[in-house]
Motif scaffolding. Structure first.
Motif, PDB file in Angstrom:
ATOM      1  N   LEU A  26       0.820  -1.208   0.000  1.00 52.74           N
ATOM      2  CA  LEU A  26       0.000   0.000   0.000  1.00 52.74           C
ATOM      3  C   LEU A  26       0.856   1.262   0.000  1.00 52.74           C
ATOM      4  CD1 LEU A  26      -2.810  -1.115   2.471  1.00 52.74           C
ATOM      5  CD2 LEU A  26      -3.070  -0.654   0.025  1.00 52.74           C
ATOM      6  N   ARG A  28       3.740   1.577  -1.309  1.00 52.06           N
ATOM      7  CA  ARG A  28       4.289   1.695  -2.663  1.00 52.06           C
ATOM      8  C   ARG A  28       3.234   2.212  -3.636  1.00 52.06           C
ATOM      9  NH1 ARG A  28       5.699  -3.276  -3.151  1.00 52.06           N
ATOM     10  NH2 ARG A  28       3.840  -3.956  -4.239  1.00 52.06           N
ATOM     11  N   GLU A  29       2.019   1.696  -3.521  1.00 51.48           N
ATOM     12  CA  GLU A  29       0.956   2.031  -4.480  1.00 51.48           C
ATOM     13  C   GLU A  29       0.353   3.411  -4.257  1.00 51.48           C
ATOM     14  OE1 GLU A  29      -1.885  -1.152  -4.261  1.00 51.48           O
ATOM     15  OE2 GLU A  29      -0.523  -2.593  -5.214  1.00 51.48           O
ATOM     16  N   GLN A  30       0.158   3.816  -2.997  1.00 51.99           N
ATOM     17  CA  GLN A  30      -0.562   5.068  -2.765  1.00 51.99           C
ATOM     18  C   GLN A  30       0.187   6.067  -1.890  1.00 51.99           C
ATOM     19  OE1 GLN A  30      -4.147   3.143  -1.348  1.00 51.99           O
ATOM     20  NE2 GLN A  30      -3.638   3.548   0.787  1.00 51.99           N
ATOM     21  N   GLY A  31       1.407   5.688  -1.471  1.00 50.52           N
ATOM     22  CA  GLY A  31       2.214   6.599  -0.667  1.00 50.52           C
ATOM     23  C   GLY A  31       2.049   6.335   0.818  1.00 50.52           C
ATOM     24  N   TYR A  32       3.109   6.643   1.558  1.00 47.80           N
ATOM     25  CA  TYR A  32       3.098   6.388   2.998  1.00 47.80           C
ATOM     26  C   TYR A  32       2.061   7.248   3.712  1.00 47.80           C
ATOM     27  CZ  TYR A  32       4.710   6.171   7.827  1.00 47.80           C
ATOM     28  OH  TYR A  32       4.765   6.014   9.185  1.00 47.80           O
ATOM     29  N   ALA A  34      -0.601   8.740   2.630  1.00 46.06           N
ATOM     30  CA  ALA A  34      -1.988   8.509   2.233  1.00 46.06           C
ATOM     31  C   ALA A  34      -2.541   7.175   2.730  1.00 46.06           C
ATOM     32  CB  ALA A  34      -2.103   8.574   0.706  1.00 46.06           C
ATOM     33  N   THR A  35      -1.688   6.323   3.247  1.00 43.83           N
ATOM     34  CA  THR A  35      -2.119   4.996   3.698  1.00 43.83           C
ATOM     35  C   THR A  35      -2.427   5.028   5.191  1.00 43.83           C
ATOM     36  OG1 THR A  35      -0.753   3.925   2.014  1.00 43.83           O
ATOM     37  CG2 THR A  35      -1.465   2.564   3.856  1.00 43.83           C
ATOM     38  N   GLN A  39      -6.558   0.834   6.461  1.00 43.01           N
ATOM     39  CA  GLN A  39      -6.398   0.244   5.129  1.00 43.01           C
ATOM     40  C   GLN A  39      -5.450  -0.952   5.162  1.00 43.01           C
ATOM     41  OE1 GLN A  39      -5.097   3.847   3.187  1.00 43.01           O
ATOM     42  NE2 GLN A  39      -7.056   4.107   2.127  1.00 43.01           N
TER      43      GLN A  39
END
Length: 197
Positions: A26, A28-32, A34-35, A39
Motif C-alpha cells: 500500500l 508503494r501504491e498510494q504513498g506512505y 496517504a495509507t 487500510q
C-alpha cells in the motif's frame, strides 16, 4: 529437541509478515502518508487492533529490527577476527540467509526510510540504538570498555560505510547492495587506502 517454534509462534510470525507485506504494498501504491492503518488492516484481513498488537506505530510497519539476527551472526564469528572483519562476515552471513523476496522488501523499506520525513526521524532513533549495541558488542569482543575511543571510532566508521552504501542503493536500485557493502567493508578493513588515479 527441536528448535522450531511452536504452532502459535509460527502463526503469529505469519500474521506479522502478512501485515507488513500489505503495508509495504500500500505504501508503494498510494504513498506512505496517504495509507492508513485501517487500510493496512483491511488488506491483511485483520482488525486494526491486531495491527497495533504487532506494530505499536505506523512507522514500525517499515522499520524492521534486523539487529538480533545480525548480532547472532556476529557472535558466531571467531574472536580472532578484528572488529571490521567480524562485522563484514556477520553481514555476509545474514544477507546470504535472506530470500530474494526478503532482499526486495529490505530495499523497499530503505527507500521509504530515506525518502519519507517521518520515517527518516524514526530511523535515526533506530540507528542510534544500533550504534550503541554494536559498540558494546565490539568492545566485548576486543576486551575493552564500550567508552574506549578506538571502539567508538571503529563503530562510527562501520556505521558510516553501511549508511553510505544503503543511501547509494536507494538511488540506484539495480545495484548489487550486498556485494557493494562487502567491498566497502573490505576497503575499511584495509585502512581506506586511496590509490592515486
Amino acid at each position: 529437541m527441536s528448535d522450531r517454534p511452536g504452532l502459535r509462534e509460527r502463526k503469529k510470525a505469519k500474521t506479522r509478515a502478512l501485515i507488513q507485506k500489505e503495508a509495504l504494498r500500500l505504501f508503494r501504491e498510494q504513498g506512505y502518508a496517504a495509507t492508513t492503518v485501517e487500510q493496512v488492516a483491511e488488506a491483511a484481513e485483520v482488525a486494526p487492533s491486531t495491527v497495533f498488537r504487532y506494530f505499536a506505530t505506523k512507522e514500525e510497519l517499515v522499520i524492521v529490527d534486523q539487529f538480533p539476527p545480525f548480532v547472532a551472526a556476529l557472535d558466531r564469528v571467531p574472536p580472532e577476527a578484528g572488529p571490521v572483519r567480524a562485522v563484514r562476515l556477520a553481514m555476509r552471513a545474514m544477507i546470504e540467509g535472506q530470500t530474494p523476496q526478503e532482499r526486495a522488501d529490505s530495499l523497499e523499506r530503505e527507500v521509504l526510510m530515506f525518502t519519507v520525513p517521518e520515517l527518516w526521524a524514526a530511523s535515526v532513533d533506530n540507528v542510534t540504538g544500533v550504534v550503541g549495541v554494536l559498540r558494546e558488542r565490539l568492545a566485548a569482543r576486543e576486551g575493552r570498555p564500550a567508552d574506549d575511543p578506538g571502539i567508538r571510532n571503529v563503530t562510527g566508521a562501520i556505521i558510516g560505510v553501511i549508511v553510505g552504501v544503503w543511501a547509494e542503493w536507494v538511488r540506484d536500485r539495480a545495484m548489487d547492495a550486498p556485494a557493494r557493502l562487502d567491498e566497502a567493508l573490505a576497503h575499511l578493513e584495509a585502512g581506506l587506502p586511496l590509490p592515486r588515479p
